[in-house]
Design a protein around this motif. Structure first.
Motif, PDB file in Angstrom:
ATOM      1  N   LEU A  13       0.814  -1.215   0.000  1.00  0.00           N
ATOM      2  CA  LEU A  13       0.000   0.000   0.000  1.00  0.00           C
ATOM      3  C   LEU A  13       0.849   1.267   0.000  1.00  0.00           C
ATOM      4  O   LEU A  13       0.515   2.247  -0.666  1.00  0.00           O
ATOM      5  CB  LEU A  13      -0.930   0.003   1.221  1.00  0.00           C
ATOM      6  CG  LEU A  13      -1.834  -1.233   1.378  1.00  0.00           C
ATOM      7  CD1 LEU A  13      -2.718  -1.074   2.602  1.00  0.00           C
ATOM      8  CD2 LEU A  13      -2.665  -1.468   0.133  1.00  0.00           C
ATOM      9  N   VAL A  89      -3.366   2.970  -5.372  1.00  0.00           N
ATOM     10  CA  VAL A  89      -3.798   2.262  -4.167  1.00  0.00           C
ATOM     11  C   VAL A  89      -5.136   2.776  -3.635  1.00  0.00           C
ATOM     12  O   VAL A  89      -5.975   1.990  -3.179  1.00  0.00           O
ATOM     13  CB  VAL A  89      -2.713   2.305  -3.068  1.00  0.00           C
ATOM     14  CG1 VAL A  89      -2.461   3.718  -2.580  1.00  0.00           C
ATOM     15  CG2 VAL A  89      -3.091   1.403  -1.896  1.00  0.00           C
ATOM     16  N   MET A  92      -7.895   1.308  -5.625  1.00  0.00           N
ATOM     17  CA  MET A  92      -8.047  -0.111  -5.298  1.00  0.00           C
ATOM     18  C   MET A  92      -8.797  -0.282  -3.985  1.00  0.00           C
ATOM     19  O   MET A  92      -9.755  -1.064  -3.887  1.00  0.00           O
ATOM     20  CB  MET A  92      -6.673  -0.778  -5.216  1.00  0.00           C
ATOM     21  CG  MET A  92      -6.694  -2.278  -4.908  1.00  0.00           C
ATOM     22  SD  MET A  92      -6.853  -2.689  -3.151  1.00  0.00           S
ATOM     23  CE  MET A  92      -5.274  -2.070  -2.515  1.00  0.00           C
ATOM     24  N   PHE A 181       2.173  -9.288  -4.567  1.00  0.00           N
ATOM     25  CA  PHE A 181       2.016  -7.984  -5.207  1.00  0.00           C
ATOM     26  C   PHE A 181       3.366  -7.489  -5.700  1.00  0.00           C
ATOM     27  O   PHE A 181       4.329  -7.409  -4.932  1.00  0.00           O
ATOM     28  CB  PHE A 181       1.418  -6.970  -4.224  1.00  0.00           C
ATOM     29  CG  PHE A 181       1.197  -5.611  -4.819  1.00  0.00           C
ATOM     30  CD1 PHE A 181       0.108  -5.379  -5.645  1.00  0.00           C
ATOM     31  CD2 PHE A 181       2.081  -4.570  -4.564  1.00  0.00           C
ATOM     32  CE1 PHE A 181      -0.099  -4.117  -6.207  1.00  0.00           C
ATOM     33  CE2 PHE A 181       1.881  -3.307  -5.117  1.00  0.00           C
ATOM     34  CZ  PHE A 181       0.789  -3.093  -5.941  1.00  0.00           C
ATOM     35  N   SER A 206       0.119  -4.583 -10.389  1.00  0.00           N
ATOM     36  CA  SER A 206      -0.292  -3.193 -10.149  1.00  0.00           C
ATOM     37  C   SER A 206      -1.577  -3.212  -9.335  1.00  0.00           C
ATOM     38  O   SER A 206      -2.224  -4.256  -9.176  1.00  0.00           O
ATOM     39  CB  SER A 206      -0.547  -2.475 -11.473  1.00  0.00           C
ATOM     40  OG  SER A 206      -1.673  -3.055 -12.121  1.00  0.00           O
ATOM     41  N   HIS A 207      -1.971  -2.040  -8.850  1.00  0.00           N
ATOM     42  CA  HIS A 207      -3.239  -1.972  -8.119  1.00  0.00           C
ATOM     43  C   HIS A 207      -4.426  -2.089  -9.060  1.00  0.00           C
ATOM     44  O   HIS A 207      -5.509  -2.519  -8.626  1.00  0.00           O
ATOM     45  CB  HIS A 207      -3.300  -0.710  -7.275  1.00  0.00           C
ATOM     46  CG  HIS A 207      -2.560  -0.867  -5.989  1.00  0.00           C
ATOM     47  ND1 HIS A 207      -2.872  -1.861  -5.095  1.00  0.00           N
ATOM     48  CD2 HIS A 207      -1.501  -0.203  -5.449  1.00  0.00           C
ATOM     49  CE1 HIS A 207      -2.057  -1.793  -4.049  1.00  0.00           C
ATOM     50  NE2 HIS A 207      -1.205  -0.810  -4.253  1.00  0.00           N
ATOM     51  N   LYS A 208      -4.241  -1.753 -10.319  1.00  0.00           N
ATOM     52  CA  LYS A 208      -5.318  -1.994 -11.291  1.00  0.00           C
ATOM     53  C   LYS A 208      -5.558  -3.488 -11.429  1.00  0.00           C
ATOM     54  O   LYS A 208      -6.713  -3.950 -11.399  1.00  0.00           O
ATOM     55  CB  LYS A 208      -4.948  -1.386 -12.648  1.00  0.00           C
ATOM     56  CG  LYS A 208      -6.038  -1.552 -13.690  1.00  0.00           C
ATOM     57  CD  LYS A 208      -5.659  -0.902 -15.011  1.00  0.00           C
ATOM     58  CE  LYS A 208      -6.761  -1.089 -16.043  1.00  0.00           C
ATOM     59  NZ  LYS A 208      -6.394  -0.484 -17.346  1.00  0.00           N
ATOM     60  N   LEU A 210      -4.781  -5.735  -9.191  1.00  0.00           N
ATOM     61  CA  LEU A 210      -5.298  -6.219  -7.912  1.00  0.00           C
ATOM     62  C   LEU A 210      -6.792  -5.935  -7.792  1.00  0.00           C
ATOM     63  O   LEU A 210      -7.559  -6.778  -7.285  1.00  0.00           O
ATOM     64  CB  LEU A 210      -4.535  -5.577  -6.760  1.00  0.00           C
ATOM     65  CG  LEU A 210      -4.938  -6.030  -5.347  1.00  0.00           C
ATOM     66  CD1 LEU A 210      -4.851  -7.551  -5.194  1.00  0.00           C
ATOM     67  CD2 LEU A 210      -4.085  -5.343  -4.296  1.00  0.00           C
ATOM     68  N   THR A 211      -7.243  -4.768  -8.255  1.00  0.00           N
ATOM     69  CA  THR A 211      -8.669  -4.443  -8.245  1.00  0.00           C
ATOM     70  C   THR A 211      -9.465  -5.478  -9.026  1.00  0.00           C
ATOM     71  O   THR A 211     -10.506  -5.973  -8.564  1.00  0.00           O
ATOM     72  CB  THR A 211      -8.897  -3.049  -8.833  1.00  0.00           C
ATOM     73  OG1 THR A 211      -8.218  -2.080  -8.040  1.00  0.00           O
ATOM     74  CG2 THR A 211     -10.393  -2.708  -8.876  1.00  0.00           C
TER      75      THR A 211
END
Length: 217
Positions: A13, A89, A92, A181, A206-208, A210-211
């Motif tokens: 994060l 982040v 997300m 991650f 990436s957080h994209k 992960l989303t």
């Protein structure tokens, strides 16, 4: 069924693992330790600063007389000054489909600061589990086992998001499903393969990503 997500903090994060590597490496060099940033990232990322210094003392690479507490306090303060969110982040976190907690090797007050920076108090609601709360930090699984106990959750109800060798070692030793991650600036080539070898079920870059991953749990 996943009911709860346990997020690591640094490197997942907050993009401080590279800052930590720079700060600690520079301090160690000033103390006469022969080390560079790439070696630090490969060998020590994810471990507590106290454990790192004790490991180096045991190897006789750092003077046994080194004041660990004072050194760690100095390094913590330097890193806090440079705390910054990882790209994407906040977006997300806004879409996390279940409740979440933070499980970190960092100090509890530092993690609470990070949550404030992320504007995520409503998500984590002070659910923070720190290495300070257990005898040994990651890679020991104790902090993850503590989280399970306090949250009153079964292992199969939890998903962990981790970025480091120490973190994935800890979460998988606790028997938890873990996603690696790779979106932090400290991640080097081959890191994902290391996390998979340690038991990470999947990798996101990436957080994209992960989303998208979390939307399917």
């Amino acid at each position: 069924m996943t009911k709860h997500i346990l997020f690591d903090c640094d490197g997942v994060l907050i993009d401080t693992e590279i800052v930590a590597a720079e700060v600690v490496t520079n301090w160690l060099i000033s103390e006469g330790v022969d080390i560079n940033i790439e070696t630090f990232i490969a060998d020590y990322t994810g471990k507590t600063f106290t454990d790192i210094l004790e490991i180096l003392k045991a190897k006789q690479l750092l003077a046994a007389s080194t004041a660990t507490r004072e050194a760690v306090a100095f390094m913590d303060e330097e890193i806090r000054r440079n705390m910054r969110p990882i790209v994407g982040v906040k977006e997300m976190l806004s879409g996390v489909p279940v409740t979440a907690s933070m499980v970190s090797n960092s100090a509890e007050d530092y993690v609470l600061e990070a949550i404030e920076l992320l504007e995520a108090n409503h998500i984590f609601q002070k659910r923070v589990f720190s290495a300070e709360m257990v005898p040994k930090g990651k890679p020991d699984p104790a902090v993850y086992l503590l989280a399970l106990e306090k949250l009153n959750l079964n292992k199969e109800e939890v998903l962990v998001i981790e970025d480091s060798v120490a973190g994935v070692t800890a979460s998988t030793a606790a028997g938890l499903k873990t996603v690696g991650f790779l979106g932090g600036t400290h991640v080097r080539n081959g890191h994902g393969e290391k996390l998979k070898q340690l038991g990470a079920l999947d990798l996101v870059r990436s957080h994209k990503e992960l989303t998208e991953y979390l939307s399917g749990i």
